[in-house]
Design an enzyme around this catalytic site. Structure first.
Site, PDB file in Angstrom:
ATOM      1  N   CYS A  88      26.844  44.797  48.805  1.00 27.33           N
ATOM      2  CA  CYS A  88      26.076  46.030  48.923  1.00 27.33           C
ATOM      3  C   CYS A  88      25.264  46.249  47.644  1.00 27.33           C
ATOM      4  O   CYS A  88      24.416  45.438  47.304  1.00 27.33           O
ATOM      5  CB  CYS A  88      26.977  47.199  49.283  1.00 27.33           C
ATOM      6  SG  CYS A  88      26.051  48.650  49.869  1.00 27.33           S
ATOM      7  N   HIS A 194      28.731  45.128  54.407  1.00 27.33           N
ATOM      8  CA  HIS A 194      30.093  45.151  53.859  1.00 27.33           C
ATOM      9  C   HIS A 194      30.971  44.167  54.634  1.00 27.33           C
ATOM     10  O   HIS A 194      31.403  44.468  55.754  1.00 27.33           O
ATOM     11  CB  HIS A 194      30.686  46.557  53.965  1.00 27.33           C
ATOM     12  CG  HIS A 194      30.066  47.539  53.040  1.00 27.33           C
ATOM     13  ND1 HIS A 194      30.559  47.785  51.780  1.00 27.33           N
ATOM     14  CD2 HIS A 194      28.978  48.336  53.171  1.00 27.33           C
ATOM     15  CE1 HIS A 194      29.814  48.693  51.176  1.00 27.33           C
ATOM     16  NE2 HIS A 194      28.844  49.050  52.001  1.00 27.33           N
ATOM     17  N   GLU A 196      34.000  43.491  54.143  1.00 20.98           N
ATOM     18  CA  GLU A 196      35.347  44.062  54.295  1.00 20.98           C
ATOM     19  C   GLU A 196      35.426  45.042  55.454  1.00 20.98           C
ATOM     20  O   GLU A 196      36.527  45.409  55.885  1.00 20.98           O
ATOM     21  CB  GLU A 196      35.790  44.732  52.988  1.00 20.98           C
ATOM     22  CG  GLU A 196      35.145  46.072  52.682  1.00 20.98           C
ATOM     23  CD  GLU A 196      33.774  45.993  52.051  1.00 20.98           C
ATOM     24  OE1 GLU A 196      33.269  47.047  51.596  1.00 20.98           O
ATOM     25  OE2 GLU A 196      33.188  44.897  52.005  1.00 20.98           O
TER      26      GLU A 196
END
Length: 214
Positions: A88, A194, A196
């Site tokens: 990011c 992202h 994750e």
């Protein structure tokens, strides 16, 4: 083998660390995941991950506020040539400069500016938030092995990196215009999305990074 996730007060470090730990466990890799604000640990690490959320200038200030951290990251990437992953705003900091709230210098590893998203369709909202389909070139970077065009990943951003060299854009998405989704060169890669938060695709990308030998 140590993977250092840089703690400089920006980014969802717990979520990132859990995703990297899961990738290590599922792929049975030897890496140890370390969340750290210690520049010496970053220098010693085999791989470095730089997360970031919020405004470019705020993240740069936060990084500079950790004494010696920016220098340690530069040494890891430029001098030691070890793998680096920006996530990011951590990816945006790889650019020459960010243009959010004035011009702020980045690491200048991926020449280009981080500029505001300007979709062709005025009905599209900014920030660009939620799931979007990746566009992957025919011969993808090893970092994107097993990731196909059309796979969904998760974004939250209003600015994106516009690389001077389009060959350093590893993936994109369409949101009223072409939006940079991933960049890379040499021993460094980054994603605007992202990983994750991107479920299967994100976990695969993290695993690819952990296995990558630039």
């Amino acid at each position: 083998m140590t993977v250092a996730i840089v703690d400089y007060g920006s980014g969802n470090l717990r979520s990132a660390a859990k995703s990297f730990e899961r990738a290590v466990a599922e792929a049975e890799l030897p890496e140890t995941i370390l969340v750290t604000s210690d520049p010496d640990e970053v220098r010693k690490a085999d791989r470095v991950v730089l997360p970031g959320v919020g405004a470019f200038a705020d993240c740069k200030r936060g990084l500079l506020a950790v004494d010696g951290m920016a220098e340690a990251i530069r040494e890891h990437v430029e001098d030691a040539g070890k793998p680096f992953f920006g996530i990011c705003v951590g990816m945006q900091l790889m650019a020459s400069r960010g243009l959010e709230h004035g011009a702020t210098d980045g690491f200048d590893w991926i020449p280009g500016d981080v500029d505001r998203i300007r979709p062709d369709d005025p009905n599209l909202k900014i920030p660009h938030m939620g799931w979007n389909e990746l566009v992957i070139p025919e011969n993808p970077h090893p970092f994107l092995q097993g990731i196909a065009s059309g796979m969904h990943v998760y974004f939250v951003h209003s600015y994106h990196l516009v690389p001077t060299n389009p060959m350093q854009r590893l993936a994109s998405v369409h949101y009223g215009s072409e939006i940079t989704a991933a960049v890379g060169r040499d021993n460094m890669v980054g994603t605007q999305f992202h990983p994750e938060k991107s479920q299967h695709a994100g976990l695969r990308i993290i695993t690819n990074f952990l296995r990558w030998k630039p």
